[in-house]
Design a protein around this motif. Sequence first.
Motif, short mmCIF file in Angstrom:
data_model
loop_
_atom_site.label_atom_id
_atom_site.label_comp_id
_atom_site.label_asym_id
_atom_site.label_seq_id
_atom_site.Cartn_x
_atom_site.Cartn_y
_atom_site.Cartn_z
N GLU A 49 76.78 -7.37 -38.30
CA GLU A 49 75.64 -8.22 -38.62
C GLU A 49 75.57 -8.61 -40.09
O GLU A 49 74.87 -9.54 -40.46
N LYS A 486 68.80 -2.02 -29.04
CA LYS A 486 69.29 -3.24 -29.69
C LYS A 486 68.49 -4.50 -29.30
O LYS A 486 67.98 -5.20 -30.18
N LYS A 490 65.76 -6.62 -31.52
CA LYS A 490 66.09 -7.98 -31.94
C LYS A 490 64.92 -8.93 -31.68
O LYS A 490 64.53 -9.72 -32.55
N ASN A 493 62.04 -8.09 -34.08
CA ASN A 493 62.30 -8.48 -35.47
C ASN A 493 61.88 -9.92 -35.73
O ASN A 493 61.36 -10.25 -36.79
N SER A 503 62.94 -2.83 -42.49
CA SER A 503 62.79 -3.45 -41.20
C SER A 503 61.61 -2.84 -40.43
O SER A 503 61.21 -1.71 -40.67
N TYR A 507 65.71 0.71 -35.14
CA TYR A 507 67.07 0.38 -34.74
C TYR A 507 67.78 -0.47 -35.79
O TYR A 507 68.91 -0.19 -36.19
N THR A 508 67.13 -1.50 -36.26
CA THR A 508 67.77 -2.40 -37.22
C THR A 508 68.12 -1.67 -38.51
O THR A 508 69.22 -1.81 -39.05
N LYS A 511 71.03 0.64 -37.73
CA LYS A 511 72.27 -0.06 -37.45
C LYS A 511 72.87 -0.66 -38.73
O LYS A 511 74.07 -0.56 -38.99
N GLN A 512 71.99 -1.26 -39.53
CA GLN A 512 72.47 -1.84 -40.78
C GLN A 512 73.08 -0.77 -41.68
O GLN A 512 74.15 -0.95 -42.24
#
Lengths: 641, 255
Positions: A49, A486, A490, A493, A503, A507-508, A511-512
């Motif tokens: 991403e 995920k 998404k 967000n 965030s 999750y974001t 994950k980032q």
Amino acid sequence: MTLFSLAKKNIQGNFRHYFVYFISMVFSMVIYFTFVSLQYSEEIQDSIELSDTMSFMFMISSFMLLIFVSTFIFYSNSFFTRRRKKELGLYSLLGLKKKTIGKLLFYENLVMGLIALVVGIIVGSLLSKLFSLILIRLMGSAAEVDFGISFLAIAQTSAVFIVIIMITSIQGYRLIYRFKLIELFQAEKQEEQMPKASFLSSLAGVVLLVISYWLIVRPFPDVLDLEYLLKNYGVSLLLLVTGTHLFFRSVTFYLLKLLQTNKRLFYKGTNLINISQLIYRIRGNARTFTVIALLSAATIGFFTATYTGYYGNKESARGLVPFSYNHLSKNEQQDEKVRNIIQKDKVHAIESALDIPVVPVKGELSFDLDYELNPVKLIPESTYNQAAKALDREFNATLSGNEAVVIQPRLTEYAPSDFIGENIKLNLPQDTMRLKFVDMFKGSVLPFDYPDFYIVISDQLFAEITEYMPAKTYKVYEVENETATKETAKTLNKLLSEDFQVSSTFYTQYKQGKEGNALNLFIFGFLGLVFLAATGSILYFKQLTEANEVRYNYEILRNIGVSKSKIRNSIKKQILFVFSLPLVIGIVHSIVILIFITNFISNLIGSSILIPIITAITAFILIYAIYYLMTAHTYNKIVNR
Amino acid sequence: MKTILEAKRVKKIYGTRGNVFTALEDIDLSVQEGEFVGIMGPSGAGKSTLLNILATIDEPTSGDITIDSSNITDMSEDTLAAFRHDKLGFIFQDYNLLDTLTVKENIILPLALAKTSVTDIAQRLNAVARRFGIEPILDKYPYQISGGQKQRTAASRAIITNPTLVLADEPTGALDSKSATDLLETLKDLSSNDNATILMVTHDAYAASYSQRILFIKDGKLFTELIKGNKSRKKFFNKILDILAALGGEANDII
């Protein structure tokens, strides 16, 4: 005999030397190609991403790799030609024209280089698939890896290495012009003189190292600007490099000399041979040792840091975004919409949902705190306790009257003792209120949003304040298996951007962090492996060259009655010293670098640094140990037949 | 008197079937304690082969060799190394000194390897250094000293362990005549005053004339033996020249 058949005979006769040079060229090309094809790989770019950051990281690293790889090729080239000076002198003596010899070397190197390039690209294409698989695994993406070959990568690799090959070939051509005939013949036996120990430069070495360590580990000043960073760490790097070099050149030399004066030790068994042999060799190896120590230090240091980041990513994401989904309640309609989205995701069922009321007020501390305070955010005791319970935390506040508890601002390292017993004055619209700190808790309940200064107060007090000050309400949800949310994350967000500095969804954030860390980890791991392999090989070849030079000495020793097993032991000890010296210094350096890194990003790393550092150092030592065994074995075979 | 070295029917054959070369054929040899024995012969006669075999650096094809009542022909490599170290001292034509060690360290190397105590080492070093007159150069490195000094260093190393047998292979081969004479005088002195047993291979009649007894080898066989007895060195030297003429004189005989 034609030039071609001479070249062919040369290669056949000196196959071993050619082979070693050839292999080091192939090695460099494989490494570079693998890396570049990862850089251009669409699968990898698609599955990530943060592609911009990634391309930049890759670009910087591939540039570093290029510098390293070309140095390595030049090094093996000069190593290779040094061995052949005598042969070239002989051609010249036998009447071959300089131009002819030059051409011979030119074509030889060119052809070998081109063959190596082809082999390198073929092997590299296979390896790049393996490495992209590893990278994708590390990032936790599920992208498919197919066997497509990147033409861009082939083009870039070819271009880069054709330039390098041309340069080394031209160097080969010029070699015969650069030296007089007599120099070519003496290349292999330049008489070595016993170097002298200098107390002054040894002292300078130690002092420089100590100063540079101190500069690196000292805490940051209050005002941290770029100028300070550049000056302080620029100087310390310079001192570290010179200090390390002086350390190997003079300090170890001086220490060995000192050992020599201890007759009881020096005159015992093969120590006499070991120590004087090492003294003789250490100067010639000082530069190699310096490079190895610094490279190992950088690799271990940065690898550990990134590994810690990777290792502690989940925890650090939990710290920054405690609940799975978070948002500021703006109106009924939106709240409802968010709840629906979360409820629709049946796989990740809601474990708990909370409303967290927060009142931002202006406050003044009774003492100086190096942290931006306002607005201070107040949270009622019962809500905090509920949230802590939902997050499986042990803190439980029971407050009465004007008692208050601070939540440790994130990315700081304050301790409860900094607050307990102190006061805060709140400036409310009506009047001022004084709160007394009774404790400090670790663990915020809302996502990070600077300034991160939360105070927990009693429900009664909170109710009093909200009578004339409006509270904001945050809605938070904790769901099952939040690391795999995920799709929902998404969707949310898009709806909930900008409520916090981080965030809105766990999750974001997670994950980032994972991707960034995985990429760093991969790059440092890759570079580290390359450095290790290259420096290990350099040590290996250097030792074997020496072995050929000192073969006669061991023959003498055998003649005067030193048994083969004693010679073997003596060789093992010497090689062990040669391998462990730069490694030990490298590890010490890396620990200093790590102290600096933890200084720099303090809590960001969060979790335990012990496991990553042990892993990195163990891996390093293991790989070096293999090189050590290989070198000791071959060395022994050369001198102890 | 005690027999230090006893060699019986020593044979050395090089090469494999079809292409053999007999370097030594049935050599018998016996050396008593305190003797200074020379071995002479033309190039290729087998002198160095014999010395290498006696030095346990090379193995004989057949035959028995006893040094100080132990049979060296059936020892293992490591026992041999220990044996060389304890019983033998070596002086080579090209000195065999380690460039990485000082003169002093080169000399005491065998003692250090045997883990002799430091005080003992110092005592013995002083004694040999005085004997060979090399005290002033003890702290120099081999590349800083002359050939004669190097050879005296090598000789010092050879005798510092008080070996049963000193083996010298062309020790004066690379020396000028003054240095050669100095070394030979010291060796002779070692043999007559300290009862050291010395076996020296040389092709130089002048060097050989310092020994008490000379064995001549030709084509791998013992050719003759010459004993100095009460002859003056000058007379002994002339005798040696006569035998050498006979040894290498075949071509003349034919004419």
